[in-house]
Write an enzyme that holds these catalytic residues in place. Structure first.
Site, PDB file in Angstrom:
ATOM      1  N   GLY A  36     -11.153  -2.338   7.369  1.00 13.18           N
ATOM      2  CA  GLY A  36     -10.398  -1.220   7.499  1.00 13.18           C
ATOM      3  C   GLY A  36     -10.989  -0.321   6.217  1.00 13.18           C
ATOM      4  O   GLY A  36     -11.467   1.202   7.036  1.00 13.18           O
ATOM      5  N   HIS A  37     -10.633  -0.639   4.930  1.00 18.65           N
ATOM      6  CA  HIS A  37     -11.340   0.642   4.054  1.00 18.65           C
ATOM      7  C   HIS A  37     -12.724   0.965   4.572  1.00 18.65           C
ATOM      8  O   HIS A  37     -12.784   2.326   3.913  1.00 18.65           O
ATOM      9  CB  HIS A  37     -10.827   0.542   3.061  1.00 18.65           C
ATOM     10  CG  HIS A  37      -9.241  -0.086   2.265  1.00 18.65           C
ATOM     11  ND1 HIS A  37      -9.139  -1.572   2.288  1.00 18.65           N
ATOM     12  CD2 HIS A  37      -8.987   0.554   2.462  1.00 18.65           C
ATOM     13  CE1 HIS A  37      -8.278  -1.290   2.245  1.00 18.65           C
ATOM     14  NE2 HIS A  37      -7.516  -0.157   1.845  1.00 18.65           N
ATOM     15  N   ASP A 149      -2.413   3.721   9.334  1.00 17.98           N
ATOM     16  CA  ASP A 149      -0.971   4.717   8.436  1.00 17.98           C
ATOM     17  C   ASP A 149      -0.205   5.593   9.117  1.00 17.98           C
ATOM     18  O   ASP A 149      -1.290   7.237   8.668  1.00 17.98           O
ATOM     19  CB  ASP A 149      -0.848   4.309   7.038  1.00 17.98           C
ATOM     20  CG  ASP A 149      -1.614   3.064   6.630  1.00 17.98           C
ATOM     21  OD1 ASP A 149      -0.044   2.576   5.774  1.00 17.98           O
ATOM     22  OD2 ASP A 149      -2.373   3.162   6.317  1.00 17.98           O
TER      23      ASP A 149
HETATM   24  P1  AMP Z   1      -4.705   1.581   1.807  1.00 13.05           P
HETATM   25  O1  AMP Z   1      -5.025   1.223   0.820  1.00 13.05           O
HETATM   26  O2  AMP Z   1      -3.565   0.246   2.248  1.00 13.05           O
HETATM   27  O3  AMP Z   1      -3.528   3.020   0.962  1.00 13.05           O
HETATM   28  O4  AMP Z   1      -4.948   2.249   2.614  1.00 13.05           O
HETATM   29  C1  AMP Z   1      -6.046   3.573   2.007  1.00 13.05           C
HETATM   30  C2  AMP Z   1      -6.711   4.130   4.228  1.00 13.05           C
HETATM   31  O5  AMP Z   1      -7.044   2.571   4.566  1.00 13.05           O
HETATM   32  C3  AMP Z   1      -5.532   4.399   4.516  1.00 13.05           C
HETATM   33  O6  AMP Z   1      -6.710   5.661   5.243  1.00 13.05           O
HETATM   34  C4  AMP Z   1      -5.603   3.619   5.302  1.00 13.05           C
HETATM   35  O7  AMP Z   1      -5.111   4.286   6.563  1.00 13.05           O
HETATM   36  C5  AMP Z   1      -6.889   3.162   5.295  1.00 13.05           C
HETATM   37  N1  AMP Z   1      -6.479   1.397   6.520  1.00 13.05           N
HETATM   38  C6  AMP Z   1      -5.629   0.696   5.486  1.00 13.05           C
HETATM   39  N2  AMP Z   1      -6.233  -0.259   6.279  1.00 13.05           N
HETATM   40  C7  AMP Z   1      -6.992   0.322   7.426  1.00 13.05           C
HETATM   41  C8  AMP Z   1      -6.981  -0.320   8.570  1.00 13.05           C
HETATM   42  N3  AMP Z   1      -6.820  -1.769   9.385  1.00 13.05           N
HETATM   43  N4  AMP Z   1      -7.988  -0.034   9.721  1.00 13.05           N
HETATM   44  C9  AMP Z   1      -8.614   1.538   9.138  1.00 13.05           C
HETATM   45  N5  AMP Z   1      -8.300   1.722   8.072  1.00 13.05           N
HETATM   46  C10 AMP Z   1      -7.616   1.197   7.614  1.00 13.05           C
END
Ligand code: AMP
Length: 289
Positions: A36-37, A149
């Protein structure tokens, strides 16, 4: 790929990139990277040619100290994945570098009232504050966030707009495992059994899409179907199954225009969230998730 820990160093590297005529893309994360990231970095690279990623587990956005203490970290693995994906600069500050004595915040009215905002008081203030700081530190031309999110993404879009941050915001689709489960760093906490049971969350969104495409517009009717699908996966608890207007994130009863259906449920120690964005403008039903 370069790795820097101080604000001064990021500023210097970004200044040099801009002086060389490069357009700066930025993907903020809390690390423990997954596909995702990485998809956000690839999306950013379509719009820019110098990729900055931050890795910072932001204490200000955790309302639950246990969630913060047990947040997974594996920086060496993160650096390898970031480099493979084309990140040019990783900013990995410690808490002392990001926060001194805290007196100024960024907050948002009403957009944090529902969905995750009710269960996680102070969470969005923490997110908006850290992202505003990171925007001022990195000064990107483009920033990419995940639809996963959605309340965060919509709130940040509003912040950028209302506070005139000079950058373009992009919201990219949710990346999922083959089972349909939305990828998340918190999925690490799931047992095999919980992981299997949690697949009904995305299935319930598919059901909502099916109903909307058949002409159903009543949230009550769609919610009841979704609830029985989610209950069938025996979550430890359901935090919410909600439908809100896309722009103000206020609850709705009948679908029209742009809307979001969002779910949060606990499976063991993991609170999982997922959502679908619905667009009914122009007569056709488009669902993205
Ligand atoms: P986090 O590390 O969880 O704070 O996420 C960092 C970024 O990655 C944020 O913009 C999240 O929305 C995005 N993100 C997290 N999980 C996913 C996913 N499965 N698909 C796409 N983007 C994601």
């Amino acid at each position: 790929m370069e790795i820097v820990k101080t604000i001064e160093d990021v500023r210097e590297k970004v200044r040099a990139a801009k002086a060389a005529g490069r357009r700066v893309g930025f993907v903020p994360t809390m690390g423990y990277l997954h596909e995702g990231h990485l998809s956000l970095v690839r999306r950013s690279a379509e719009e820019s040619d110098y990729q900055v990623m931050s890795i910072f587990v932001n204490p200000m956005q955790f309302n639950n100290p246990q969630d913060l203490d047990s947040y997974p970290i594996d920086l060496d693995r993160d650096y390898a994945l970031a480099e493979e994906t084309g990140v040019d600069l990783v900013f990995v500050p410690d808490v002392g570098e990001m926060y001194g004595e805290r007196k100024a915040y960024v907050d948002i009215e009403t957009l944090a009232d529902h969905l995750c905002g009710s269960a996680r008081p102070g969470h969005f203030r923490g997110v908006l504050t850290v992202v505003a700081k990171l925007f001022n530190i990195v000064q990107p031309d483009v920033a990419v966030f995940g639809q996963k999110d959605i309340q965060q993404a919509v709130s940040l879009e509003k912040m950028v707009d209302d506070l005139n941050f000079p950058l373009t915001m992009i919201i990219a689709p949710t990346i999922r495992e083959d089972s349909g489960l939305a990828m998340s760093s918190r999925n690490k906490r799931l047992t095999d059994d919980e992981r299997e049971r949690a697949v009904v969350i995305s299935r319930s969104l598919k059901k909502a899409e099916e109903m909307l495409k058949k002409g159903e517009r009543s949230w009550k009717a769609i919610r009841s179907e979704m609830e029985s699908i989610i209950e069938s996966g025996k979550p430890d608890s359901i935090d919410y199954i909600s439908a809100v207007d896309y722009h103000d994130l206020q609850p709705l009863e009948t679908f029209s225009g742009r809307a979001v259906i969002a779910v949060a449920a606990f499976y063991g120690a993991a609170r999982l969230i997922d959502n679908m964005v619905i667009d009914l403008r122009g007569g056709e039903v488009t669902c993205s998730y």
